[in-house]
Design a protein around this motif. Sequence first.
Motif, PDB file in Angstrom:
ATOM      1  N   PRO A 193       0.818  -1.225   0.000  1.00 37.37           N
ATOM      2  CA  PRO A 193       0.000   0.000   0.000  1.00 37.37           C
ATOM      3  C   PRO A 193       0.848   1.271   0.000  1.00 37.37           C
ATOM      4  N   PHE A 194       2.029   1.226   0.653  1.00 38.17           N
ATOM      5  CA  PHE A 194       2.877   2.418   0.693  1.00 38.17           C
ATOM      6  C   PHE A 194       3.307   2.832  -0.704  1.00 38.17           C
ATOM      7  N   MET A 195       3.918   1.896  -1.455  1.00 37.53           N
ATOM      8  CA  MET A 195       4.393   2.238  -2.783  1.00 37.53           C
ATOM      9  C   MET A 195       3.244   2.510  -3.735  1.00 37.53           C
ATOM     10  N   GLY A 196       2.132   1.792  -3.542  1.00 38.58           N
ATOM     11  CA  GLY A 196       0.967   2.064  -4.379  1.00 38.58           C
ATOM     12  C   GLY A 196       0.476   3.485  -4.189  1.00 38.58           C
ATOM     13  N   VAL A 201      -0.079   9.120  -5.828  1.00 41.43           N
ATOM     14  CA  VAL A 201      -0.070  10.549  -5.488  1.00 41.43           C
ATOM     15  C   VAL A 201       0.999  11.275  -6.295  1.00 41.43           C
ATOM     16  N   TYR A 202       2.181  10.664  -6.405  1.00 37.09           N
ATOM     17  CA  TYR A 202       3.294  11.304  -7.114  1.00 37.09           C
ATOM     18  C   TYR A 202       2.956  11.557  -8.576  1.00 37.09           C
ATOM     19  N   ALA A 237       3.712  12.869  -1.603  1.00 37.26           N
ATOM     20  CA  ALA A 237       3.355  11.463  -1.801  1.00 37.26           C
ATOM     21  C   ALA A 237       3.891  10.603  -0.667  1.00 37.26           C
ATOM     22  N   SER A 238       5.108  10.866  -0.230  1.00 35.54           N
ATOM     23  CA  SER A 238       5.714  10.059   0.823  1.00 35.54           C
ATOM     24  C   SER A 238       5.016  10.257   2.161  1.00 35.54           C
ATOM     25  N   SER A 307      12.427  11.552   0.240  1.00 33.44           N
ATOM     26  CA  SER A 307      11.681  11.481  -1.014  1.00 33.44           C
ATOM     27  C   SER A 307      12.088  12.599  -1.973  1.00 33.44           C
ATOM     28  N   ALA A 308      12.306  13.784  -1.410  1.00 32.39           N
ATOM     29  CA  ALA A 308      12.707  14.898  -2.271  1.00 32.39           C
ATOM     30  C   ALA A 308      14.056  14.607  -2.927  1.00 32.39           C
ATOM     31  N   VAL A 309      15.026  14.147  -2.114  1.00 25.59           N
ATOM     32  CA  VAL A 309      16.352  13.842  -2.658  1.00 25.59           C
ATOM     33  C   VAL A 309      16.282  12.680  -3.637  1.00 25.59           C
TER      34      VAL A 309
END
Length: 333
Positions: A193-196, A201-202, A237-238, A307-309
């Motif tokens: 679910p996290f990566m989904g 969102v991303y 998203a993260s 996530s930004a990096v």
Amino acid sequence: MSSRPERLKDEGSRLQVTAAGATAGLISRFVIAPLDVVKIRLQLQTHSPSAASNGGGSSSGPVYRGTLQTLRHVMQHEGITGLWKGNVPAELLYICYSAVQFTAYRSATVAIHQTVGESQLPQAAESFLAGAVSGAAATSATYPLDLLRTRFAAQGNDRVYTSLRRAVVQIAQDEGVRGFFRGLSPGLAQIVPFMGMFFAVYETLRPQLARLDHNNAPLLAGVVGGGSSAAVAGVVASVVAKTGSFPFDLVRKRIQVQGPTRSRYVHKNIPEYSGTVGTVRTILMHEGFRGLYRGLTVSLIKAAPASAVTMWTYERALHFYMALGEKETNRDL
């Protein structure tokens, strides 16, 4: 031609995507390593009096009290290098994980297009499916490194493992091959679910933010240079995905330190857990619902720069490798 905006998963060859993912993982991991150590220490803390006294703090409360206090505590008792404990297996983990993740994401997207046709699914649904597949593949492929990272980050000055090689040998001897995969079930339950959610969102936000970035919108222009839309979309998203799936991450960490070395980490009395459901039940019984979210604050703080990096570096590394590939092609011609 599809009317959808150009997206991350449609760019670059398989090799370029893999190289860009590995580069992003390498750089991202080093930047956020201290926060990762803090998160793991907080996740393993049960807040019981015996845990506090065994960890070197007051017997009336927890050893670690928030992100800043935990950072100070680790530096005071273990030195600055304590904030990078487990960084070698973690670097290997992030490099391999990111490479597998982005490669699987691209492959899953191609498979979806071949199965149901391009543009047949809503963008968010397509991104969720591809993200879930990529997360499961990357987690399964790199899980032993994740377990090693957790165990190294959990040990204090009384070292349980003297080296990465010794840790591998000792776990293999004492726990067998299955020992390297302790907590894989909650790991998959968390990462799918996290990566989904993350990629859904991303991929939804990035094109919209890219238009603002292109128009030099005040809120985005100059934040991280060109391509700030990727970084901002990655952060949002993260945070969304991390909050939704965090309890499984905590359960995974608790199970990863089970076994014959359970009582030798910073927290000496980590309870003995049995299975994902049993672990959740024990935490709820002794620590309450909040116990499942121990370390969430620092995890969200970590999520922003990580996530930004990662996404910012990935975009730039991919474009670099693509330009390098075009240059080599032109040279051959």
